[in-house]
Design a protein around this motif. Structure first.
Motif, PDB file in Angstrom:
ATOM      1  N   PRO A 173     -67.847  47.661 -11.987  1.00  0.00           N
ATOM      2  CA  PRO A 173     -69.205  47.185 -12.268  1.00  0.00           C
ATOM      3  C   PRO A 173     -69.740  47.679 -13.603  1.00  0.00           C
ATOM      4  O   PRO A 173     -69.201  48.605 -14.216  1.00  0.00           O
ATOM      5  N   VAL A 174     -70.822  47.061 -14.015  1.00  0.00           N
ATOM      6  CA  VAL A 174     -71.556  47.539 -15.185  1.00  0.00           C
ATOM      7  C   VAL A 174     -72.039  48.964 -14.911  1.00  0.00           C
ATOM      8  O   VAL A 174     -72.546  49.264 -13.833  1.00  0.00           O
ATOM      9  N   GLY A 175     -71.850  49.840 -15.878  1.00  0.00           N
ATOM     10  CA  GLY A 175     -72.220  51.243 -15.714  1.00  0.00           C
ATOM     11  C   GLY A 175     -71.039  52.152 -15.483  1.00  0.00           C
ATOM     12  O   GLY A 175     -71.132  53.353 -15.730  1.00  0.00           O
ATOM     13  N   PHE A 176     -69.934  51.587 -15.012  1.00  0.00           N
ATOM     14  CA  PHE A 176     -68.716  52.378 -14.826  1.00  0.00           C
ATOM     15  C   PHE A 176     -68.029  52.508 -16.185  1.00  0.00           C
ATOM     16  O   PHE A 176     -67.846  51.515 -16.890  1.00  0.00           O
ATOM     17  N   PRO A 177     -67.594  53.716 -16.602  1.00  0.00           N
ATOM     18  CA  PRO A 177     -67.008  53.891 -17.933  1.00  0.00           C
ATOM     19  C   PRO A 177     -65.723  53.084 -18.130  1.00  0.00           C
ATOM     20  O   PRO A 177     -64.789  53.194 -17.341  1.00  0.00           O
ATOM     21  N   LYS A 178     -65.704  52.281 -19.208  1.00  0.00           N
ATOM     22  CA  LYS A 178     -64.556  51.414 -19.500  1.00  0.00           C
ATOM     23  C   LYS A 178     -64.329  51.407 -21.002  1.00  0.00           C
ATOM     24  O   LYS A 178     -65.264  51.141 -21.763  1.00  0.00           O
ATOM     25  N   LEU A 179     -63.089  51.652 -21.434  1.00  0.00           N
ATOM     26  CA  LEU A 179     -62.775  51.680 -22.863  1.00  0.00           C
ATOM     27  C   LEU A 179     -61.428  51.012 -23.091  1.00  0.00           C
ATOM     28  O   LEU A 179     -60.491  51.223 -22.319  1.00  0.00           O
ATOM     29  N   MET A 180     -61.341  50.215 -24.156  1.00  0.00           N
ATOM     30  CA  MET A 180     -60.104  49.521 -24.488  1.00  0.00           C
ATOM     31  C   MET A 180     -59.729  49.786 -25.935  1.00  0.00           C
ATOM     32  O   MET A 180     -60.490  49.476 -26.852  1.00  0.00           O
ATOM     33  N   VAL A 181     -58.551  50.396 -26.153  1.00  0.00           N
ATOM     34  CA  VAL A 181     -58.015  50.566 -27.496  1.00  0.00           C
ATOM     35  C   VAL A 181     -57.121  49.361 -27.762  1.00  0.00           C
ATOM     36  O   VAL A 181     -56.144  49.136 -27.045  1.00  0.00           O
ATOM     37  N   SER A 182     -57.449  48.583 -28.806  1.00  0.00           N
ATOM     38  CA  SER A 182     -56.790  47.296 -28.964  1.00  0.00           C
ATOM     39  C   SER A 182     -56.568  46.936 -30.421  1.00  0.00           C
ATOM     40  O   SER A 182     -57.390  47.240 -31.293  1.00  0.00           O
ATOM     41  N   THR A 183     -55.476  46.224 -30.658  1.00  0.00           N
ATOM     42  CA  THR A 183     -55.231  45.659 -31.988  1.00  0.00           C
ATOM     43  C   THR A 183     -56.174  44.499 -32.279  1.00  0.00           C
ATOM     44  O   THR A 183     -56.273  44.042 -33.414  1.00  0.00           O
ATOM     45  N   MET A 184     -56.866  44.022 -31.248  1.00  0.00           N
ATOM     46  CA  MET A 184     -57.750  42.854 -31.386  1.00  0.00           C
ATOM     47  C   MET A 184     -59.216  43.237 -31.588  1.00  0.00           C
ATOM     48  O   MET A 184     -60.070  42.360 -31.716  1.00  0.00           O
ATOM     49  N   ALA A 185     -59.516  44.517 -31.636  1.00  0.00           N
ATOM     50  CA  ALA A 185     -60.915  44.958 -31.566  1.00  0.00           C
ATOM     51  C   ALA A 185     -61.688  44.832 -32.872  1.00  0.00           C
ATOM     52  O   ALA A 185     -62.883  45.126 -32.899  1.00  0.00           O
ATOM     53  N   SER A 186     -61.054  44.402 -33.951  1.00  0.00           N
ATOM     54  CA  SER A 186     -61.804  44.245 -35.191  1.00  0.00           C
ATOM     55  C   SER A 186     -62.279  42.808 -35.389  1.00  0.00           C
ATOM     56  O   SER A 186     -62.948  42.495 -36.374  1.00  0.00           O
ATOM     57  N   GLY A 187     -61.948  41.917 -34.460  1.00  0.00           N
ATOM     58  CA  GLY A 187     -62.362  40.522 -34.561  1.00  0.00           C
ATOM     59  C   GLY A 187     -63.382  40.171 -33.488  1.00  0.00           C
ATOM     60  O   GLY A 187     -64.193  41.003 -33.080  1.00  0.00           O
ATOM     61  N   ASP A 188     -63.340  38.946 -33.030  1.00  0.00           N
ATOM     62  CA  ASP A 188     -64.244  38.481 -31.983  1.00  0.00           C
ATOM     63  C   ASP A 188     -63.764  39.024 -30.640  1.00  0.00           C
ATOM     64  O   ASP A 188     -62.739  38.591 -30.111  1.00  0.00           O
ATOM     65  N   VAL A 189     -64.506  39.976 -30.084  1.00  0.00           N
ATOM     66  CA  VAL A 189     -64.087  40.601 -28.824  1.00  0.00           C
ATOM     67  C   VAL A 189     -64.764  39.980 -27.609  1.00  0.00           C
ATOM     68  O   VAL A 189     -64.563  40.450 -26.482  1.00  0.00           O
ATOM     69  N   SER A 190     -65.553  38.926 -27.815  1.00  0.00           N
ATOM     70  CA  SER A 190     -66.281  38.347 -26.677  1.00  0.00           C
ATOM     71  C   SER A 190     -65.384  37.883 -25.538  1.00  0.00           C
ATOM     72  O   SER A 190     -65.768  38.024 -24.365  1.00  0.00           O
ATOM     73  N   PRO A 191     -64.164  37.351 -25.785  1.00  0.00           N
ATOM     74  CA  PRO A 191     -63.332  36.967 -24.639  1.00  0.00           C
ATOM     75  C   PRO A 191     -62.897  38.147 -23.789  1.00  0.00           C
ATOM     76  O   PRO A 191     -62.576  37.984 -22.616  1.00  0.00           O
ATOM     77  N   TYR A 192     -62.868  39.325 -24.372  1.00  0.00           N
ATOM     78  CA  TYR A 192     -62.442  40.522 -23.646  1.00  0.00           C
ATOM     79  C   TYR A 192     -63.623  41.231 -22.977  1.00  0.00           C
ATOM     80  O   TYR A 192     -63.519  41.702 -21.848  1.00  0.00           O
ATOM     81  N   VAL A 193     -64.740  41.307 -23.669  1.00  0.00           N
ATOM     82  CA  VAL A 193     -65.903  42.022 -23.156  1.00  0.00           C
ATOM     83  C   VAL A 193     -66.726  41.133 -22.228  1.00  0.00           C
ATOM     84  O   VAL A 193     -67.230  41.572 -21.191  1.00  0.00           O
ATOM     85  N   GLU A 194     -66.884  39.849 -22.619  1.00  0.00           N
ATOM     86  CA  GLU A 194     -67.786  38.920 -21.942  1.00  0.00           C
ATOM     87  C   GLU A 194     -69.160  39.572 -21.801  1.00  0.00           C
ATOM     88  O   GLU A 194     -69.704  40.086 -22.780  1.00  0.00           O
ATOM     89  N   GLU A 195     -69.733  39.589 -20.571  1.00  0.00           N
ATOM     90  CA  GLU A 195     -71.083  40.133 -20.417  1.00  0.00           C
ATOM     91  C   GLU A 195     -71.070  41.548 -19.843  1.00  0.00           C
ATOM     92  O   GLU A 195     -72.071  42.016 -19.297  1.00  0.00           O
ATOM     93  N   THR A 196     -69.946  42.253 -19.990  1.00  0.00           N
ATOM     94  CA  THR A 196     -69.831  43.596 -19.424  1.00  0.00           C
ATOM     95  C   THR A 196     -70.053  44.659 -20.493  1.00  0.00           C
ATOM     96  O   THR A 196     -70.387  44.355 -21.637  1.00  0.00           O
ATOM     97  N   ASP A 197     -69.830  45.912 -20.115  1.00  0.00           N
ATOM     98  CA  ASP A 197     -70.058  47.037 -21.030  1.00  0.00           C
ATOM     99  C   ASP A 197     -68.746  47.731 -21.407  1.00  0.00           C
ATOM    100  O   ASP A 197     -68.698  48.947 -21.543  1.00  0.00           O
ATOM    101  N   ILE A 198     -67.684  46.948 -21.592  1.00  0.00           N
ATOM    102  CA  ILE A 198     -66.422  47.525 -22.058  1.00  0.00           C
ATOM    103  C   ILE A 198     -66.581  47.972 -23.506  1.00  0.00           C
ATOM    104  O   ILE A 198     -67.046  47.211 -24.351  1.00  0.00           O
ATOM    105  N   THR A 199     -66.213  49.202 -23.792  1.00  0.00           N
ATOM    106  CA  THR A 199     -66.213  49.711 -25.157  1.00  0.00           C
ATOM    107  C   THR A 199     -64.877  49.387 -25.809  1.00  0.00           C
ATOM    108  O   THR A 199     -63.826  49.713 -25.263  1.00  0.00           O
TER     109      THR A 199
END
Length: 412
Positions: free
Chosen positions: A115-141
């Motif tokens: 759920p939203v509020g639970f700590p979530k982090l993603m180290v990714s080669t894709m994180a310098s571009g459009d991350v909306s497909p990965y994050v969507e409406e959540t709180d993934i860092t």
């Protein structure tokens, strides 16, 4: 002394050394569980949850599937396992590392299971571009890996160390709070309110009234597509007790092809959950586009307002307002608790631009919006009130807030 436990997600067939390095960094401050999202199954004893534990179908060899199909097949069962870990309070944070496929897998599981509020982090080669497909409406860092996650080196190791320290810090705070925020502000009703720039004064007054007079905890959602989705997600997660959906403009974008749509499921969550909701039609007088040159050809001759250099607004027509009202009515009729729904129209203007003398004032279009919704909800048991004030009038704001309070008290 007990320590938090962090879930580590990645593809062990391609990133095992990097995952084990990250695990080593995590274990200086927390316990770690390594879950394998690999395409080819690995039997390394350091993997806690193997790919075969996730699939549970010996006859299914996902390594032979096309990459996209393998991702689609693996996310649902992995989600079930991670959700079970979360619900059993066995994990207090989650971190993933990966390239494009690993990012799609790990973030897909995080979005669906945690759920939203639970700590979530993603180290990714894709994180310098459009991350909306990965994050969507959540709180993934998201954290950019800078170099590819392909063998350890000083740069990548430093980044993975930083990522491990970051998720450990989040997990430690979450763990210290008692695995969440259930005890924080115990007993306060949690209310979601939708807002746009052209409805902000009204929302500010609503929030002030609900907080100061009833002690409610108010969550304001910017109706930019992701905002509406986030509110719906929190309703589905049981993190909202009521909704004051003042600004339903995302529906106009969904129907008319604007850029700030929240998708076709907008308005479904609260109706399905049966929680109190008061709904209006704030900012349904506009369709949102980017810079003026991005406006589709069919709207070029319409009434246009240049909100700022990157946002251009097109006035909705009577025909489009009829479609918006039909959409709203269909969603609300699906509710099993129509007695906890109220609709209130501010007939003096549905946005800051929709008042006499201003650019989007169109009484005909507004009238179609109001009358169509009344027609389609006739016999539904959902009361509809017309208020002759405009949406940002302080008196209207207090009135609509009071209507929500009455429904909340009725629900109790």
């Amino acid at each position: 002394m007990s320590r938090p436990t962090i879930l580590l997600l990645g593809t062990c067939d391609t990133k095992l050394n990097e995952l084990l390095y990250t695990r080593n960094q995590l274990e200086s401050q927390a316990n770690a569980i390594l879950l394998d999202l690999g395409r080819a199954s690995s039997t390394d004893p350091k993997i806690d949850i193997k790919q075969s534990d996730i699939i549970k179908q010996p006859s299914l060899n996902i390594s032979k599937l096309a990459r996209a199909e393998y991702i689609d097949r693996l996310i649902p069962p992995a989600t079930d396992i991670v959700r079970e870990l979360y619900e059993g309070q066995k994990i207090h944070g989650a971190i993933g590392i990966g390239g494009s496929c690993g990012t799609a897998l790990a973030t897909g599981v995080m979005r669906n299971a945690l759920p939203v509020g639970f700590p979530k982090l993603m180290v990714s080669t894709m994180a310098s571009g459009d991350v909306s497909p990965y994050v969507e409406e959540t709180d993934i860092t998201m954290m950019y890996s800078v170099v590819d996650i392909a063998g350890t080196n000083r740069i990548l190791n430093r980044i993975l160390c930083n990522a491990a320290a970051a998720i450990c810090g989040m997990a430690l705070a979450y763990f210290a709070a008692g695995s969440g925020y259930s005890s924080e502000k115990e007993g306060k009703k949690r209310v979601g309110v939708t807002m746009f720039g052209v409805t902000t004064p009204g929302v500010d007054k609503i929030r002030e009234y609900l907080e100061q007079n009833h002690g409610y905890e108010v969550y304001v959602f910017h109706a930019t597509g992701a905002g509406g989705k986030a509110m719906e997600r929190l309703v589905n997660e049981g993190q909202l007790d009521a909704v004051l959906d003042l600004t339903t403009s995302e529906i106009a974008d969904e129907i008319c092809g604007g850029v700030l749509t929240a998708g076709p499921k907008r308005l479904e969550a609260a109706a399905r959950a049966g929680i109190p909701q008061v709904i209006s039609v704030g900012a349904c007088d506009m369709i949102n586009f980017g810079p003026s040159e991005t406006i589709p050809a069919q709207y070029k001759e319409r009434l246009i307002h240049h909100h700022n250099p990157t946002v251009t607004l097109v006035r909705t027509s009577p025909e489009e307002c009829e479609q918006i009202a039909t959409f709203i009515a269909q969603k609300l009729r699906a509710s099993s608790t129509t007695d906890l729904i109220r609709i209130i129209f501010p007939t003096g203007g549905i946005s800051m631009l929709d008042m006499p003398g201003l650019s989007f004032h169109d009484p005909e279009a507004d009238s179609v919006l109001f009358s169509t919704l009344e027609k389609h909800l006739e016999g539904s048991g959902i009361p509809i009130l017309r208020d002759d004030r405009e949406i940002n009038d302080p008196g209207f704001a207090v009135s609509i807030a009071k209507a929500l309070v009455e429904l909340i008290e009725k629900a109790n």
